[in-house]
Enzyme design. Structure first.
Site, mmCIF file in Angstrom:
data_model
loop_
_atom_site.group_PDB
_atom_site.id
_atom_site.type_symbol
_atom_site.label_atom_id
_atom_site.label_comp_id
_atom_site.label_asym_id
_atom_site.label_seq_id
_atom_site.Cartn_x
_atom_site.Cartn_y
_atom_site.Cartn_z
ATOM 1 N N GLU A 189 0.814 -1.214 0.000
ATOM 2 C CA GLU A 189 0.000 0.000 0.000
ATOM 3 C C GLU A 189 0.851 1.269 0.000
ATOM 4 O OE1 GLU A 189 -4.094 -1.671 2.099
ATOM 5 O OE2 GLU A 189 -2.406 -1.150 3.383
ATOM 6 N N ASP A 220 -11.766 -6.957 -2.907
ATOM 7 C CA ASP A 220 -12.579 -8.184 -2.805
ATOM 8 C C ASP A 220 -13.933 -7.778 -2.259
ATOM 9 O OD1 ASP A 220 -10.677 -8.018 -0.202
ATOM 10 O OD2 ASP A 220 -12.672 -8.710 0.349
HETATM 11 N N1 ADE Z 1 -9.169 -5.559 3.446
HETATM 12 C C1 ADE Z 1 -9.406 -5.916 2.168
HETATM 13 N N2 ADE Z 1 -10.330 -6.894 2.099
HETATM 14 C C2 ADE Z 1 -10.694 -7.163 3.375
HETATM 15 C C3 ADE Z 1 -11.590 -8.094 3.961
HETATM 16 N N3 ADE Z 1 -12.310 -8.918 3.215
HETATM 17 N N4 ADE Z 1 -11.695 -8.109 5.309
HETATM 18 C C4 ADE Z 1 -10.957 -7.260 6.062
HETATM 19 N N5 ADE Z 1 -10.095 -6.384 5.565
HETATM 20 C C5 ADE Z 1 -9.954 -6.325 4.229
#
Ligand code: ADE
Length: 230
Positions: free
Chosen positions: A12, A196
């Site tokens: 990041e 996601d």
């Molecule tokens: N950061 C990116 N995706 C995530 C997820 N599914 N749960 C927690 N933090 C995240």
């Protein structure tokens, strides 16, 4: 002005370090801080490591030890709002800790006495983000981000977070950073690009898109730095 630019993971902040180019490295409180003069403005960059505890330590260090006066967070998140697709940007207007639970004593989720369920971010920085979005022709959504010490990959947990907080996205650092900034009166901006959708296949999606989404978020945040210092 001295700007803190934070992420949680190396991926990041690597794109940010690449844009900044030259920097000095300082070790402090078990972490590495990258100090630079970017277009004449002092910036301090760091990745905290994942989670609320490490991000609290880093945000506090950037403000109290490195004397940063504004904090911008860049990174990735799991999307909850179905309108958020992989690579889309979300800016937090307010954040909550979705795993803070003393409901056994009649309190709502995310609340402890002396605190509040939500902590707000800085409106002026969101307005800067709007100007940048116009210039780049790259939209973002504003919304609620829920933070917890948990990688969510379960629809039922996602639904509970929506029910409790009306969250649009979730991640693992934003609320703790915002709490630090609020307490220390430092303007705070939390930007995330979706990696996601926090469902059963979230870990695969995260592995595939985390890096590309982190780059999208980092590029946007650096355009904000340009705008803030122009
Ligand atoms: N950061 C990116 N995706 C995530 C997820 N599914 N749960 C927690 N933090 C995240």
């Amino acid at each position: 002005m001295k700007i803190a630019i934070m992420g949680a993971m190396p991926e990041e902040i690597t794109p940010i370090l690449e844009i900044v180019g030259e920097y000095k490295t300082t070790q402090y409180a078990n972490n590495t801080y990258y100090e630079a003069s970017y277009k004449g403005c002092e910036v301090v960059i760091a990745h905290s490591k994942i989670g609320k505890v490490f991000s609290t330590l880093t945000a506090t260090s950037m403000i109290e030890h490195f004397a940063c006066t504004t904090l911008l967070f860049s990174g990735v998140a799991g999307g909850i709002n179905p309108s958020l697709k992989i690579g889309d940007l979300i800016v937090a207007t307010k954040l909550s800790q979705h795993d803070l639970d003393i409901t056994a004593f009649g309190h709502p989720m995310g609340f402890v006495p002396g605190g509040s369920v939500f902590v707000e971010t800085d409106k002026e920085l969101i307005s800067v983000a709007k100007d940048v979005a116009k210039e780049l022709d790259k939209n973002f959504q504003e919304g609620v981000i829920a933070t917890g010490d948990q990688f969510v990959h379960d629809t039922k947990i996602k639904e509970a977070i929506v029910k409790n907080f009306g969250a649009d996205a979730l991640e693992m650092e934003g609320a703790s950073v915002a709490v630090v900034c609020d307490a220390l009166h430092v303007p705070c901006f939390i930007l995330r690009a979706i990696s996601d959708t926090a469902d059963t296949d979230a870990s695969f999606s995260f592995d595939e898109f985390m890096e590309s989404s982190a780059i999208i978020s980092a590029a946007f945040v650096m355009k904000m730095v340009d705008k803030i210092i122009e």
